[in-house]
Design a protein around this motif. Structure first.
Motif, PDB file in Angstrom:
ATOM      1  N   GLN A 173      -2.869   4.957  -9.510  1.00 61.14           N
ATOM      2  CA  GLN A 173      -3.843   4.036  -9.175  1.00 61.14           C
ATOM      3  C   GLN A 173      -5.105   4.239  -9.619  1.00 61.14           C
ATOM      4  O   GLN A 173      -5.723   5.216  -9.595  1.00 61.14           O
ATOM      5  CB  GLN A 173      -3.655   3.754  -7.696  1.00 61.14           C
ATOM      6  CG  GLN A 173      -2.166   3.679  -7.178  1.00 61.14           C
ATOM      7  CD  GLN A 173      -1.463   2.539  -7.657  1.00 61.14           C
ATOM      8  OE1 GLN A 173      -1.984   1.487  -7.711  1.00 61.14           O
ATOM      9  NE2 GLN A 173      -0.223   2.589  -8.087  1.00 61.14           N
ATOM     10  N   GLU A 211       3.716   1.387  -1.333  1.00 64.50           N
ATOM     11  CA  GLU A 211       4.299   1.649  -2.679  1.00 64.50           C
ATOM     12  C   GLU A 211       3.500   2.357  -3.514  1.00 64.50           C
ATOM     13  O   GLU A 211       3.620   3.149  -4.367  1.00 64.50           O
ATOM     14  CB  GLU A 211       4.668   0.305  -3.205  1.00 64.50           C
ATOM     15  CG  GLU A 211       5.381   0.419  -4.705  1.00 64.50           C
ATOM     16  CD  GLU A 211       5.768  -1.169  -5.125  1.00 64.50           C
ATOM     17  OE1 GLU A 211       6.272  -1.094  -6.355  1.00 64.50           O
ATOM     18  OE2 GLU A 211       5.529  -1.982  -4.484  1.00 64.50           O
ATOM     19  N   ASP A 212       1.940   2.103  -3.235  1.00 58.49           N
ATOM     20  CA  ASP A 212       0.954   2.649  -4.310  1.00 58.49           C
ATOM     21  C   ASP A 212       0.785   4.057  -3.939  1.00 58.49           C
ATOM     22  O   ASP A 212       0.504   4.744  -4.731  1.00 58.49           O
ATOM     23  CB  ASP A 212      -0.528   1.844  -4.154  1.00 58.49           C
ATOM     24  CG  ASP A 212      -0.409   0.141  -4.712  1.00 58.49           C
ATOM     25  OD1 ASP A 212       0.386   0.215  -5.570  1.00 58.49           O
ATOM     26  OD2 ASP A 212      -1.206  -0.376  -4.387  1.00 58.49           O
ATOM     27  N   LYS A 256       3.809   6.081  -5.597  1.00 56.37           N
ATOM     28  CA  LYS A 256       3.953   6.302  -7.161  1.00 56.37           C
ATOM     29  C   LYS A 256       2.492   6.824  -7.567  1.00 56.37           C
ATOM     30  O   LYS A 256       2.746   7.294  -8.689  1.00 56.37           O
ATOM     31  CB  LYS A 256       4.272   4.805  -7.439  1.00 56.37           C
ATOM     32  CG  LYS A 256       5.497   4.123  -7.200  1.00 56.37           C
ATOM     33  CD  LYS A 256       5.719   2.923  -7.879  1.00 56.37           C
ATOM     34  CE  LYS A 256       7.086   2.109  -7.723  1.00 56.37           C
ATOM     35  NZ  LYS A 256       7.297   0.874  -8.464  1.00 56.37           N
ATOM     36  N   ALA A 258       0.846  -1.359   0.148  1.00 61.00           N
ATOM     37  CA  ALA A 258       0.173  -0.206   0.065  1.00 61.00           C
ATOM     38  C   ALA A 258       0.823   1.494   0.020  1.00 61.00           C
ATOM     39  O   ALA A 258       0.661   2.263  -0.647  1.00 61.00           O
ATOM     40  CB  ALA A 258      -0.886  -0.062   1.223  1.00 61.00           C
ATOM     41  N   VAL A 310      -8.352   4.036  -2.224  1.00 59.27           N
ATOM     42  CA  VAL A 310      -7.823   5.033  -3.236  1.00 59.27           C
ATOM     43  C   VAL A 310      -8.813   5.777  -4.024  1.00 59.27           C
ATOM     44  O   VAL A 310      -9.979   4.941  -4.535  1.00 59.27           O
ATOM     45  CB  VAL A 310      -7.042   4.314  -4.396  1.00 59.27           C
ATOM     46  CG1 VAL A 310      -6.363   5.356  -5.417  1.00 59.27           C
ATOM     47  CG2 VAL A 310      -5.756   3.863  -3.773  1.00 59.27           C
ATOM     48  N   MET A 367      -5.276   8.996  -1.481  1.00 59.20           N
ATOM     49  CA  MET A 367      -4.833   7.539  -0.795  1.00 59.20           C
ATOM     50  C   MET A 367      -5.263   7.769   0.817  1.00 59.20           C
ATOM     51  O   MET A 367      -4.805   8.674   1.457  1.00 59.20           O
ATOM     52  CB  MET A 367      -3.523   7.233  -0.798  1.00 59.20           C
ATOM     53  CG  MET A 367      -3.242   6.494  -2.191  1.00 59.20           C
ATOM     54  SD  MET A 367      -2.969   7.849  -3.492  1.00 59.20           S
ATOM     55  CE  MET A 367      -2.326   7.009  -4.771  1.00 59.20           C
TER      56      MET A 367
END
Length: 331
Positions: A68, A61-62, A65, A59, A82, A101
């Motif tokens: 998503q 990492e998402d 970056k 999570a 998200v 997020m």
């Protein structure tokens, strides 16, 4: 960067300590929760938050970056959601999207924002003015952010509907439909609808799950079951938005087809007119070509009235052909 950090007890805000571990411990001791807001954090900035709140690395990492799809993921110690808020720019008639997020735990909420089209500041201010709602814990933050995001979807859908009506009027106007820029404008509008759909469509399954309509009797961890009616209201609004997006996409496709059909009809009309004028030009060309041949023995060559008679014949034939084409709508 950390935009805001506060502890909420019984719906009232208190400023949190600088050390995040102390803030989480204080919130758990007091029966409240800590809400930390971040805006486009770097990996180094987010490392401290990750360690203190034991966030799942996938999570994290998402969240770092971005880019998503809207989704809901359940991990051992937290819930990861998200959302993609959208912004409409009337000057350029474009739809742009950001990302939010949300990490939701038993006594904490961490929101990570990417882009500018995010309603978090207004959401926090609104929640702080409703202590009864805020007193329901971290679930209230998730609900308020989702509600603000989806409500703004409705506003964007209304703006796009207005633009589509203007585009439709242009296509079916006597002159506007033939503009060279009309097809490109229709295609650009379709791309904006597609960008909007990327934000609204994938959000339907997570919102149904939060509302308790996707899997009856299956509760979502870290979300208060008493909040289901609130999420059902958000889900209803999202359903309306998705229906509007489907209608917009279908209508813009129909308008594009109508525009292409109009262009084809205009091209056929032009070709018929060109063919009619070419046929009319062929009559004098044929007669003049025949009598332009250098033969000695040709009828009426030595007749005094040959030349004017030939001109009269050309004129009569031209008028007959012109009236025939005019009656059939070719001219």
């Amino acid at each position: 960067m950390i935009v805001d950090c506060a502890i909420y007890r019984e719906g009232q805000r208190t400023e949190g300590p600088e050390d995040l571990s102390d803030a989480l411990g204080e919130a758990r001791t007091a029966g409240g929760f800590v809400w930390i807001g971040l805006h486009e954090p770097t990996e180094e900035e987010f490392d401290h938050v990750t360690r203190e709140f034991a966030l799942h690395p996938l999570a994290v990492e998402d969240a770092l970056k971005a880019h998503q799809r809207p989704k809901l993921e359940v991990y051992d110690d937290s819930l990861f959601v998200v959302l993609k808020p959208v912004a409409y720019e009337p000057q350029s008639d474009t739809v742009s999207s950001g990302e939010i997020m949300i990490f939701l735990g038993d006594s904490f909420v961490v929101t990570v924002r990417h882009g500018e089209g995010s309603p978090l500041k207004a959401v926090r201010r609104r929640l702080e003015q409703e202590p009864e709602l805020l007193g329901k814990g971290p679930t209230s933050v998730l609900y308020a952010v989702a509600d603000a995001t989806v409500d703004h979807y409705l506003d964007v859908a209304t703006e796009l509907q207005t633009d589509l009506e203007g585009l439709e009027a242009e296509v079916f106007s006597p002159d506007g439909g033939g503009s060279r820029n009309t097809a490109s404008r229709i295609y650009d509008f379709k791309r904006q609808v597609l960008e909007f759909r990327r934000a609204t469509g994938p959000l339907a399954p997570p919102m149904s799950r939060l509302a308790g309509t996707a899997s009856a009797g299956v509760a979502v961890p870290f979300v208060d079951d008493r909040a289901r009616p609130f999420f059902r209201d958000v889900n209803d609004h999202l359903t309306r938005v998705n229906e509007s997006v489907e209608n917009l996409d279908r209508l813009v496709s129909d308008i594009l087809s109508a525009h292409l059909a109009q262009m084809s009809v205009r091209q056929n009309d032009d070709m018929r007119k060109i063919s009619a004028w070419a046929a009319m030009a062929a009559i004098p060309t044929m007669l003049a070509g025949i009598y332009g041949m250098n033969f000695e023995h040709m009828p009426e060559l030595r007749w005094v009235w040959s030349y004017p008679a030939l001109l009269v014949l050309m004129a009569v034939l031209e008028v007959m052909v012109f009236r025939l084409f005019k009656r059939r709508g070719w001219l």
